[in-house]
Write a protein that holds these residues in place. Structure first.
Motif, PDB file in Angstrom:
ATOM      1  N   LYS A 343       3.223 -45.010  13.175  1.00 56.56           N
ATOM      2  CA  LYS A 343       3.889 -43.943  12.428  1.00 56.56           C
ATOM      3  C   LYS A 343       3.205 -43.752  11.076  1.00 56.56           C
ATOM      4  CE  LYS A 343       8.161 -44.519  10.833  1.00 56.56           C
ATOM      5  NZ  LYS A 343       9.655 -44.547  10.789  1.00 56.56           N
ATOM      6  N   PHE A 344       2.808 -42.503  10.795  1.00 55.35           N
ATOM      7  CA  PHE A 344       2.363 -42.122   9.458  1.00 55.35           C
ATOM      8  C   PHE A 344       3.600 -41.810   8.625  1.00 55.35           C
ATOM      9  CE2 PHE A 344      -1.452 -41.034  11.914  1.00 55.35           C
ATOM     10  CZ  PHE A 344      -2.458 -41.536  11.096  1.00 55.35           C
ATOM     11  N   LEU A 391       4.491 -36.431  16.926  1.00 54.00           N
ATOM     12  CA  LEU A 391       5.631 -35.601  16.560  1.00 54.00           C
ATOM     13  C   LEU A 391       5.922 -35.798  15.080  1.00 54.00           C
ATOM     14  CD1 LEU A 391       8.996 -35.254  18.401  1.00 54.00           C
ATOM     15  CD2 LEU A 391       8.998 -36.201  16.102  1.00 54.00           C
ATOM     16  N   ALA A 392       6.074 -34.691  14.352  1.00 51.18           N
ATOM     17  CA  ALA A 392       6.489 -34.736  12.950  1.00 51.18           C
ATOM     18  C   ALA A 392       7.984 -34.496  12.869  1.00 51.18           C
ATOM     19  CB  ALA A 392       5.740 -33.679  12.137  1.00 51.18           C
ATOM     20  N   ASP A 393       8.702 -35.352  12.126  1.00 48.59           N
ATOM     21  CA  ASP A 393      10.162 -35.209  12.143  1.00 48.59           C
ATOM     22  C   ASP A 393      10.641 -33.966  11.407  1.00 48.59           C
ATOM     23  OD1 ASP A 393       9.691 -36.047   9.579  1.00 48.59           O
ATOM     24  OD2 ASP A 393      10.812 -37.913   9.723  1.00 48.59           O
ATOM     25  N   ILE A 438       5.235 -39.033  10.860  1.00 45.10           N
ATOM     26  CA  ILE A 438       4.648 -38.608  12.130  1.00 45.10           C
ATOM     27  C   ILE A 438       4.638 -39.792  13.086  1.00 45.10           C
ATOM     28  CG2 ILE A 438       2.578 -37.736  13.291  1.00 45.10           C
ATOM     29  CD1 ILE A 438       1.835 -36.259  10.794  1.00 45.10           C
ATOM     30  N   TYR A 439       5.383 -39.674  14.169  1.00 50.49           N
ATOM     31  CA  TYR A 439       5.359 -40.677  15.243  1.00 50.49           C
ATOM     32  C   TYR A 439       4.212 -40.332  16.196  1.00 50.49           C
ATOM     33  CZ  TYR A 439      10.318 -41.258  13.851  1.00 50.49           C
ATOM     34  OH  TYR A 439      11.486 -41.453  13.154  1.00 50.49           O
ATOM     35  N   PHE A 440       3.565 -41.347  16.738  1.00 53.49           N
ATOM     36  CA  PHE A 440       2.529 -41.072  17.735  1.00 53.49           C
ATOM     37  C   PHE A 440       2.405 -42.244  18.706  1.00 53.49           C
ATOM     38  CE2 PHE A 440       0.327 -43.252  14.313  1.00 53.49           C
ATOM     39  CZ  PHE A 440      -0.470 -44.168  14.980  1.00 53.49           C
ATOM     40  N   GLY A 441       1.965 -41.927  19.907  1.00 52.10           N
ATOM     41  CA  GLY A 441       1.714 -42.942  20.928  1.00 52.10           C
ATOM     42  C   GLY A 441       0.520 -42.554  21.774  1.00 52.10           C
TER      43      GLY A 441
END
Length: 464
Positions: A343-344, A391-393, A438-441
């Motif tokens: 997560k950024f 995904l940006a919250d 920003i969540y990412f996987g």
């Protein structure tokens, strides 16, 4: 033209061309014959016949006391020449001689210090300096310190020079002037959130880990990521507006720095130019290392009793990676690594390109097993699939699926880069409207362990 203390004195007639070679009278042969020596030339200078010359006692300023027109000339030495004039000339030994229909430029050198330079000159100098160099420059004297540390305009000019007019407008003007998007258009009203929370509570505890998307969104900890995902899905399916604007308050800008820098507080951050903070944000590296990310393992049991730890996160030493270590993403016989996530935090509004630095590899340890599987089922040979999601919250999402990261993608890049060269893979773009995390996987399923990916880092690049 003679320059002295910013005053100009014109010499000559046409005011256009520049005569750079000076002649000095070294010997008067007769009233109409004169030997001259070139002062700033290694070769004797020949003045054409019927060319009017002037004589002066001084070089600067030049004041003519006589003129003459050469009829002919011959070389006298390696750097001097004998001129014979059409009429007697009023010239003496030591007189300076110039072509009369040329413009002369002489420069008187004066001492100037860097803090005497106009501000616009300093702005242009700083265009070519790094951020650290600019800070060091501010420590050289009081005037430069005040200019660099206190002058908003200084940093505004640097933003425009370094990043162009479009990003300048966005980060200097637009995001601070735009009003916040309403919760209604973002699907973030209380009614929307209650509905999303109701969907979220339908999942069992162990599913928060075993469902890949929920795992990426850290749903085991809270529902924030899931609510953000559902609001983005709704915005795509049934948008409530045709335009979402980027917006930021000064308090949110400060908050983003408080989250990343423990030495800043509400008192000392007010001593820093706001546009200096923005400039630093634009140039700083927004990067997360693979070795600092988290594993996604989809083998959790009920109530998280046997929730797996990072036992499959395989660190590899590689001297060509950024820090000498990276992560190997691979599949093997009984199970495959479901991926990595991260997560950024505190990302400002904007459009970002998502870059992953990776290297492809084929592991001989699993080559025999891979061939066995292919002999049983030829479709296994092309069983390659990668998937990236971010995904940006308070923004949109970005997806790069198996349509791109497939067998052809793997083989073509392996042919191009081999198993020794790192390369940057663009996963897509993501748009952010407000201060966001920003969540990412990133997950893969490759070749039953034979093909794998080394992951060095993920980076956000600001684009227009």
């Amino acid at each position: 033209m003679f320059l002295s203390d910013s005053k100009c004195h014109f010499i000559g007639y046409d005011g256009k061309t520049i005569h750079k070679v000076y002649l000095l009278s070294t010997e008067v042969v007769s009233s109409s014959a004169l030997i001259t020596k070139a002062i700033n030339s290694t070769e004797p200078v020949n003045i054409g016949d019927d060319t009017l010359v002037e004589f002066s006692r001084n070089n600067q300023p030049f004041t003519a006391h006589g003129t003459g027109m050469p009829a002919s000339s011959i070389s006298n030495s390696t750097d001097s020449r004998l001129f014979i004039f059409t009429t007697p000339v009023n010239a003496s030994v030591g007189d300076w001689t110039y072509v009369a229909d040329q413009t002369i430029i002489g420069v008187e050198w004066i001492k100037m210090y860097i803090n005497d330079l106009p501000h616009h000159v300093l702005y242009n100098i700083c265009k070519y300096l790094s951020f650290i160099d600019i800070i060091n420059l501010s420590k050289t004297c009081k005037q430069l310190y005040i200019l660099i540390e206190k002058d908003n305009y200084f940093w505004m000019i640097l933003i425009q020079n370094h990043f162009g007019s479009k990003l300048y407008q966005r980060y200097v003007n637009e995001i601070f002037q735009n009003k916040k998007n309403s919760n209604y258009v973002l699907y973030r009203t209380e009614k929307d959130i209650r509905k999303f929370e109701k969907y979220f509570r339908r999942y069992l505890e162990f599913q928060m880990c075993n469902i890949w998307l929920l795992n990426v969104l850290n749903s085991k900890d809270n529902s924030d990521g899931y609510i953000a995902h559902k609001s983005i899905v709704k915005q795509k399916q049934r948008p409530r507006t045709n335009e979402l604007k980027m917006s930021l308050t000064i308090e949110e800008l400060f908050e983003s720095y408080f989250n990343k820098n423990k030495y800043l507080n509400k008192e000392n951050i007010l001593q820093i130019s706001m546009y200096k903070l923005i400039y630093f944000y634009l140039i700083e590296s927004k990067r997360l290392l693979g070795v600092d990310l988290f594993v996604i393992d989809l083998s959790c049991t009920r109530n998280h009793i046997h929730c797996p730890v990072q036992k499959y996160l395989n660190h590899v030493y590689d001297s060509n990676s950024l820090t000498g270590r990276c992560v190997r993403l691979y599949s093997f016989r009984s199970m495959y690594l479901a991926g990595i996530k991260g997560k950024f935090k505190s990302i400002l509004p904007g459009i970002y390109e998502i870059i992953c630095r990776i290297k492809l590899n084929k592991t001989n340890e699993y080559f025999t097993y891979y061939n066995e599987r292919c002999s049983r089922n030829h479709a296994v040979e092309k069983n390659v699939e990668g998937y990236f999601y971010a995904l940006a919250d308070h923004g949109l999402d970005c997806e790069c699926d198996g349509k791109k990261m497939n067998f052809d993608w793997f083989e073509s890049n392996y042919l191009l880069h081999g198993n020794t060269n790192w390369f940057n893979e663009t996963m897509g773009k993501i748009k952010i409207f407000e201060l966001s995390d920003i969540y990412f996987g990133f997950r893969i399923n490759l070749y039953y362990g034979y093909g794998n990916i080394l992951f060095d880092y993920i980076q956000l690049n600001i684009i227009e």
